[in-house]
Design an enzyme around this catalytic site. Structure first.
Site, mmCIF file in Angstrom:
data_model
loop_
_atom_site.group_PDB
_atom_site.id
_atom_site.type_symbol
_atom_site.label_atom_id
_atom_site.label_comp_id
_atom_site.label_asym_id
_atom_site.label_seq_id
_atom_site.Cartn_x
_atom_site.Cartn_y
_atom_site.Cartn_z
ATOM 1 N N SER A 128 1.359 0.779 0.681
ATOM 2 C CA SER A 128 1.691 -0.503 1.301
ATOM 3 C C SER A 128 1.693 -0.396 2.814
ATOM 4 O O SER A 128 1.750 -1.416 3.488
ATOM 5 C CB SER A 128 3.043 -1.007 0.805
ATOM 6 O OG SER A 128 3.964 0.021 0.667
ATOM 7 N N HIS A 149 -4.430 -2.554 -2.929
ATOM 8 C CA HIS A 149 -2.994 -2.813 -2.821
ATOM 9 C C HIS A 149 -2.607 -3.959 -3.749
ATOM 10 O O HIS A 149 -2.962 -5.119 -3.511
ATOM 11 C CB HIS A 149 -2.637 -3.129 -1.368
ATOM 12 C CG HIS A 149 -1.184 -3.274 -1.128
ATOM 13 N ND1 HIS A 149 -0.649 -4.097 -0.185
ATOM 14 C CD2 HIS A 149 -0.109 -2.684 -1.736
ATOM 15 C CE1 HIS A 149 0.666 -4.020 -0.209
ATOM 16 N NE2 HIS A 149 1.011 -3.172 -1.143
ATOM 17 N N GLU A 161 -5.191 -6.607 -2.359
ATOM 18 C CA GLU A 161 -5.824 -6.399 -1.056
ATOM 19 C C GLU A 161 -6.793 -5.224 -1.192
ATOM 20 O O GLU A 161 -6.385 -4.137 -1.620
ATOM 21 C CB GLU A 161 -4.763 -6.095 0.010
ATOM 22 C CG GLU A 161 -3.879 -7.295 0.329
ATOM 23 C CD GLU A 161 -2.807 -6.998 1.375
ATOM 24 O OE1 GLU A 161 -2.527 -7.882 2.190
ATOM 25 O OE2 GLU A 161 -2.243 -5.886 1.378
ATOM 26 N N ASN A 199 1.827 -7.395 4.034
ATOM 27 C CA ASN A 199 3.035 -6.743 4.556
ATOM 28 C C ASN A 199 3.176 -6.893 6.066
ATOM 29 O O ASN A 199 4.294 -6.868 6.588
ATOM 30 C CB ASN A 199 3.083 -5.275 4.140
ATOM 31 C CG ASN A 199 3.580 -5.123 2.711
ATOM 32 O OD1 ASN A 199 4.194 -6.040 2.167
ATOM 33 N ND2 ASN A 199 3.322 -3.987 2.097
#
Ligand code: 3HC
Length: 298
Positions: A128, A149, A161, A199
């Protein structure tokens, strides 16, 4: 290039979900590897419970009849081979790592897998927060190392992702997009920047919510209600920080503070440090900013 046999390293919070969607939706054969037998057994149990839950809901919604639902569960389960040996990954076209969020551990894994897997195997990290480029160096196959991800809970969240580095081979990206779609997910293209897309936006938002709480400007309940009802978020930010794991959030932030000390959005709230130091990590330990009973706030 097509990924038919998938390896997943780590059968915890993320790994079990990735193994499950690859087998159930993607119809791939999956080898899921853990180093610890008890952790592997827990992960497999979570997969079985989640499959049963999804099948039950599909029957309730009349999307499947009972027999189809039973076949769906049995088919997904038999596609998943749990293993305690990394050498069982040697037949995989794609290996996704979902181990502890520690760059040294991830790089060591890629070095080991480079020796075990054939040259066509693509390596994908579910990190992450770490640079995929650093893992691409360690893997010794930078053209075939990417980020994939997934989001928590993997079974329900639709995004993946797909992270490329300047060295990623275009055919690898095409195959990664096709794999994510086969798993029932919507892939988005990301560069190898801190936090990718989600994130980079989400973690500073969680930080601001905690700082607001620390300043005493609103209660945690009101902050969460405000963002749920005012912005349509499924969970308020403080509930979500607990849900994701306060240790995970802290470790992402500490890494970014080290690598990007001048970025004003990257700060560690005092309350986050205190909770983690007290072992109150959120949902996973039953207590964080809130009390938790399994997957639900108590
Ligand atoms: N497998 C199968 N079923 C599951 C499940 C799973 N893993 N998790 C939940 N369910 C089921 C529940 O049991 C429930 O069933 P029920 O209706 O029969 O009780 C149903 O799915 C819906 O769950 P909830 O009742 O909890 O209802 P919600 O509508 O709130 O959905 C949610 C849950 C999808 C988690 C939603 O609250 C949500 O979207 N939350 C935000 C999550 C989020 O933002 N995730 C991203 C975190 S960031 C991240 O992962 C990145 C990382 O790098 C940090």
């Amino acid at each position: 290039m097509q990924f038919e046999t998938i390896g997943v390293v780590g059968c915890g919070l993320m790994g079990h979900g990735i193994a499950q969607v690859a087998a159930a939706q993607g119809k791939k054969n999956v080898v899921v590897v853990e180093t610890d037998a008890a952790a592997l057994a827990r992960g497999v149990q979570r997969i079985e419970q989640s499959l049963a839950k999804l099948a039950q809901k599909a029957v309730e919604k009349k999307q499947m009849d009972e027999a189809t639902a039973r076949a769906f569960v049995a088919d997904a389960r038999q596609r998943i081979k749990p293993s305690l040996q990394r050498k069982d990954l040697s037949g995989c076209d794609l290996v996704i790592e979902a181990i502890v969020e520690n760059l040294d551990a991830k790089c060591e894994l890629w070095r080991e897998l480079d020796a075990l897997c054939p040259s066509h195997t693509v390596f994908a990290s579910n990190t992450s927060s770490f640079a995929v480029g650093a893992m691409a160096d360690a893997s010794r196959r930078p053209a075939r190392t990417i980020g994939l991800h997934f989001f928590n809970p993997v079974q329900l969240m639709q995004l993946v992702e797909v992270v490329r580095t300047p060295r990623t081979e275009p055919a690898v990206l095409d195959a990664a997009f096709a794999f994510a779609r086969a798993c029932g997910k919507e892939p988005v293209a990301c560069q190898d920047t801190p936090g990718f897309i989600v994130n980079r936006l989400l973690v500073p938002f969680l930080v601001q919510a905690l700082l607001m709480l620390e300043r005493g400007e609103a209660s945690k309940e009101d902050i969460d209600t405000a963002m749920r009802l005012g912005c349509g978020h499924p969970m308020g930010p403080i509930t979500l920080a607990d849900y994701v794991g306060l240790d995970t959030t802290l470790s992402i932030l500490e890494g970014w503070c080290r690598s990007h000390p001048k970025e004003p959005a990257f700060v560690v709230p005092r309350s986050l440090r205190e909770k983690v130091a007290a072992g109150k990590l959120g949902r996973k330990t039953g207590e964080g900013f809130y009390g938790w009973d399994g997957d639900k706030r108590a």
